[in-house]
Structures are given as structure tokens and as C-alpha cells.
Design a protein around this motif. Structure first.
Motif, PDB file in Angstrom:
ATOM      1  N   GLY A  20       0.827  -1.190   0.000  1.00  0.00           N
ATOM      2  CA  GLY A  20       0.000   0.000   0.000  1.00  0.00           C
ATOM      3  C   GLY A  20       0.866   1.246   0.000  1.00  0.00           C
ATOM      4  N   ARG A  21       0.247   2.386   0.126  1.00  0.00           N
ATOM      5  CA  ARG A  21       0.977   3.652   0.132  1.00  0.00           C
ATOM      6  C   ARG A  21       2.008   3.712   1.256  1.00  0.00           C
ATOM      7  N   ASP A  22       1.636   3.162   2.410  1.00  0.00           N
ATOM      8  CA  ASP A  22       2.506   3.239   3.587  1.00  0.00           C
ATOM      9  C   ASP A  22       3.276   1.945   3.851  1.00  0.00           C
ATOM     10  N   GLY A  23       3.377   1.071   2.858  1.00  0.00           N
ATOM     11  CA  GLY A  23       4.196  -0.136   3.040  1.00  0.00           C
ATOM     12  C   GLY A  23       3.404  -1.418   2.868  1.00  0.00           C
ATOM     13  N   GLU A  24       3.992  -2.502   3.411  1.00  0.00           N
ATOM     14  CA  GLU A  24       3.393  -3.827   3.255  1.00  0.00           C
ATOM     15  C   GLU A  24       2.118  -3.967   4.075  1.00  0.00           C
ATOM     16  N   ARG A  25       1.202  -4.683   3.494  1.00  0.00           N
ATOM     17  CA  ARG A  25      -0.087  -4.978   4.135  1.00  0.00           C
ATOM     18  C   ARG A  25      -0.417  -6.442   3.875  1.00  0.00           C
ATOM     19  N   MET A  26      -1.323  -6.976   4.666  1.00  0.00           N
ATOM     20  CA  MET A  26      -1.858  -8.303   4.400  1.00  0.00           C
ATOM     21  C   MET A  26      -3.246  -8.110   3.824  1.00  0.00           C
ATOM     22  N   MET A  27      -3.508  -8.794   2.739  1.00  0.00           N
ATOM     23  CA  MET A  27      -4.807  -8.728   2.062  1.00  0.00           C
ATOM     24  C   MET A  27      -5.510 -10.053   2.282  1.00  0.00           C
ATOM     25  N   LEU A  28      -6.783  -9.995   2.649  1.00  0.00           N
ATOM     26  CA  LEU A  28      -7.594 -11.194   2.832  1.00  0.00           C
ATOM     27  C   LEU A  28      -8.826 -11.101   1.955  1.00  0.00           C
ATOM     28  N   GLU A  29      -9.237 -12.221   1.411  1.00  0.00           N
ATOM     29  CA  GLU A  29     -10.479 -12.294   0.653  1.00  0.00           C
ATOM     30  C   GLU A  29     -11.305 -13.421   1.269  1.00  0.00           C
ATOM     31  N   ILE A  30     -12.530 -13.091   1.634  1.00  0.00           N
ATOM     32  CA  ILE A  30     -13.401 -14.030   2.342  1.00  0.00           C
ATOM     33  C   ILE A  30     -14.739 -14.079   1.617  1.00  0.00           C
ATOM     34  N   LEU A  31     -15.210 -15.280   1.297  1.00  0.00           N
ATOM     35  CA  LEU A  31     -16.530 -15.463   0.700  1.00  0.00           C
ATOM     36  C   LEU A  31     -17.461 -16.000   1.778  1.00  0.00           C
ATOM     37  N   THR A  32     -18.629 -15.372   1.912  1.00  0.00           N
ATOM     38  CA  THR A  32     -19.578 -15.804   2.938  1.00  0.00           C
ATOM     39  C   THR A  32     -21.009 -15.525   2.488  1.00  0.00           C
ATOM     40  N   PRO A  33     -21.970 -16.291   2.986  1.00  0.00           N
ATOM     41  CA  PRO A  33     -23.372 -15.939   2.698  1.00  0.00           C
ATOM     42  C   PRO A  33     -23.668 -14.535   3.240  1.00  0.00           C
ATOM     43  N   ARG A  34     -24.505 -13.790   2.527  1.00  0.00           N
ATOM     44  CA  ARG A  34     -24.830 -12.417   2.952  1.00  0.00           C
ATOM     45  C   ARG A  34     -25.395 -12.351   4.354  1.00  0.00           C
ATOM     46  N   LYS A  35     -26.087 -13.410   4.765  1.00  0.00           N
ATOM     47  CA  LYS A  35     -26.680 -13.382   6.107  1.00  0.00           C
ATOM     48  C   LYS A  35     -25.612 -13.310   7.200  1.00  0.00           C
ATOM     49  N   ASN A  36     -24.359 -13.660   6.867  1.00  0.00           N
ATOM     50  CA  ASN A  36     -23.270 -13.622   7.850  1.00  0.00           C
ATOM     51  C   ASN A  36     -22.453 -12.336   7.786  1.00  0.00           C
ATOM     52  N   GLU A  37     -22.813 -11.413   6.912  1.00  0.00           N
ATOM     53  CA  GLU A  37     -21.984 -10.228   6.674  1.00  0.00           C
ATOM     54  C   GLU A  37     -21.715  -9.424   7.939  1.00  0.00           C
ATOM     55  N   ARG A  38     -22.730  -9.051   8.660  1.00  0.00           N
ATOM     56  CA  ARG A  38     -22.539  -8.218   9.863  1.00  0.00           C
ATOM     57  C   ARG A  38     -21.734  -8.951  10.926  1.00  0.00           C
ATOM     58  N   LYS A  39     -22.014 -10.227  11.087  1.00  0.00           N
ATOM     59  CA  LYS A  39     -21.281 -11.030  12.069  1.00  0.00           C
ATOM     60  C   LYS A  39     -19.796 -11.076  11.704  1.00  0.00           C
ATOM     61  N   LEU A  40     -19.497 -11.296  10.413  1.00  0.00           N
ATOM     62  CA  LEU A  40     -18.108 -11.336   9.959  1.00  0.00           C
ATOM     63  C   LEU A  40     -17.425  -9.994  10.195  1.00  0.00           C
ATOM     64  N   TYR A  41     -18.094  -8.894   9.879  1.00  0.00           N
ATOM     65  CA  TYR A  41     -17.509  -7.570  10.120  1.00  0.00           C
ATOM     66  C   TYR A  41     -17.149  -7.409  11.594  1.00  0.00           C
ATOM     67  N   LYS A  42     -18.066  -7.777  12.476  1.00  0.00           N
ATOM     68  CA  LYS A  42     -17.819  -7.647  13.915  1.00  0.00           C
ATOM     69  C   LYS A  42     -16.634  -8.504  14.351  1.00  0.00           C
ATOM     70  N   GLU A  43     -16.543  -9.722  13.795  1.00  0.00           N
ATOM     71  CA  GLU A  43     -15.437 -10.607  14.162  1.00  0.00           C
ATOM     72  C   GLU A  43     -14.100 -10.054  13.696  1.00  0.00           C
ATOM     73  N   ILE A  44     -14.057  -9.478  12.503  1.00  0.00           N
ATOM     74  CA  ILE A  44     -12.820  -8.882  11.989  1.00  0.00           C
ATOM     75  C   ILE A  44     -12.428  -7.686  12.841  1.00  0.00           C
ATOM     76  N   ILE A  45     -13.376  -6.811  13.128  1.00  0.00           N
ATOM     77  CA  ILE A  45     -13.093  -5.596  13.895  1.00  0.00           C
ATOM     78  C   ILE A  45     -12.688  -5.936  15.330  1.00  0.00           C
ATOM     79  N   ALA A  46     -13.249  -7.018  15.888  1.00  0.00           N
ATOM     80  CA  ALA A  46     -12.857  -7.437  17.235  1.00  0.00           C
ATOM     81  C   ALA A  46     -11.390  -7.861  17.269  1.00  0.00           C
ATOM     82  N   ILE A  47     -10.896  -8.401  16.172  1.00  0.00           N
ATOM     83  CA  ILE A  47      -9.500  -8.831  16.094  1.00  0.00           C
ATOM     84  C   ILE A  47      -8.594  -7.656  15.715  1.00  0.00           C
TER      85      ILE A  47
END
Length: 182
Positions: free
Chosen positions: A123-150
Motif C-alpha cells: 500500500g501507500r505506507d508499506g506492506e499490508r496483508m490482504m484477505l479475501e473471504i466469501l460468505t453468505p450475505r446473512k453472515n456479513e454483519r457477524k463477519l464484520y464484527k469478528e474482523i473488527i474485534a481482532i
């Protein structure tokens, strides 16, 4: 007479809410590939549409009828979108960019049952880790919360894939598509 006029206004309002909500859901079903279900829903949609339109056209002498039709249309659109949001049809791809390598975000997300592909990105400020996750839409909010918690500073973007082929989800997706088209 006032009670009859008020009754027509309320009926126009309610019938148009039903029509537009069903129309919105039918459109979204069509876009997501649920062709047969969309066709069945369209029959109900047209019956309600004819009733609503005939009520307005037979009572054009009162501006409140036209306003009830218009406001019912707007409310129906909103309700249709809320219904689709609750149904959460299809899948989303969630892309996550993090600079926190020590959190082992990919494995923590995998441990929660998600398929994750990760790679090193710049990225602009150096190395980053990129993740790509496929999930049913019904899990979207739960997944966002789990990522942000980490990693509360993770950059998260989601999109809806048009087609899915191969990979971790292929068997599950094929089963769902076969059920959908039967």
C-alpha cells in the motif's frame, strides 16, 4: 361519505405498499438468479398492481387518493428493501486489508468457519496483508464484527460476486443453486 373516502385512501395506501414491496423483492430475486420464484411472485405482484391502479383511476377526483398512491409507493419501496435485507440472498466477498501481521487474522477467521485467501500486498505506507473471504450475505454483519474485534483498524470492503466457480465453497454453492433451480 367521509368514512368511505378515508377507507379508499387507506386501501390505496396499503395496496400500493404491498405492490411495491413485492415488486422490489421480485426484482431482487430476478437479479440474484431465483427465476422461478421471481416468476411466481410476479403473478401476485400484477394482481395487486391492477387492484391498486384501478382504485386510483376510479377515484381521481380526490387528490388524497393520488397522494396515498405516491406515499404508498415510497413506503413500499422501503419495506421491500428491508425484506430483501432480512432475506440476505446470495453471497458476498469481503476484502480486508491489515498491517497487523502478528494478529494472524487469516487463521483466526478460518477458525470461525470462513474460507480465507490471504496474500502480501503493498500500500501507500508499506506492506499490508490482504484477505479475501466469501460468505453468505446473512453472515456479513457477524463477519464484520469478528474482523473488527481482532483488528479494529482493518480496512474492509465487500461486494457481491456475480458467479462463483471452484474453491472452498463450490460444493456448498452448487447445492444451493440446484435447490434454487428445482
Amino acid at each position: 361519505m367521509l368514512e368511505g373516502t378515508f377507507g379508499v385512501i387507506i386501501t390505496i395506501f396499503i395496496v400500493n405498499i404491498l405492490y411495491v414491496a413485492i415488486s422490489t423483492v421480485r426484482l431482487l430475486l430476478t437479479m440474484k438468479g431465483y427465476r422461478y420464484l421471481a416468476a411466481v411472485v410476479s403473478v401476485l405482484e400484477m394482481i395487486i398492481y391492477v387492484v391498486a391502479l384501478s382504485l386510483v383511476l376510479n377515484n381521481l377526483n380526490n387528490i388524497a387518493n393520488v397522494l396515498a398512491y405516491a406515499v404508498g409507493y415510497g413506503v413500499g419501496l422501503f419495506i421491500g428493501m428491508k425484506i430483501e435485507e432480512r432475506l440476505a440472498l446470495g453471497y458476498i466477498t469481503v476484502n480486508v486489508i491489515t498491517k497487523e501481521y502478528n494478529l494472524d487474522l487469516p487463521n483466526q477467521i478460518r477458525d470461525k468457519g470462513y474460507g480465507v485467501t490471504s496474500w502480501l500486498a503493498n500500500g501507500r505506507d508499506g506492506e499490508r496483508m490482504m484477505l479475501e473471504i466469501l460468505t453468505p450475505r446473512k453472515n456479513e454483519r457477524k463477519l464484520y464484527k469478528e474482523i473488527i474485534a481482532i483488528d479494529e483498524k482493518a480496512f474492509i470492503v465487500s461486494s457481491e460476486p456475480k458467479q462463483i466457480h471452484g474453491g472452498f465453497w463450490v460444493k456448498h454453492v452448487r447445492r444451493q443453486q440446484m435447490k434454487k433451480h428445482q
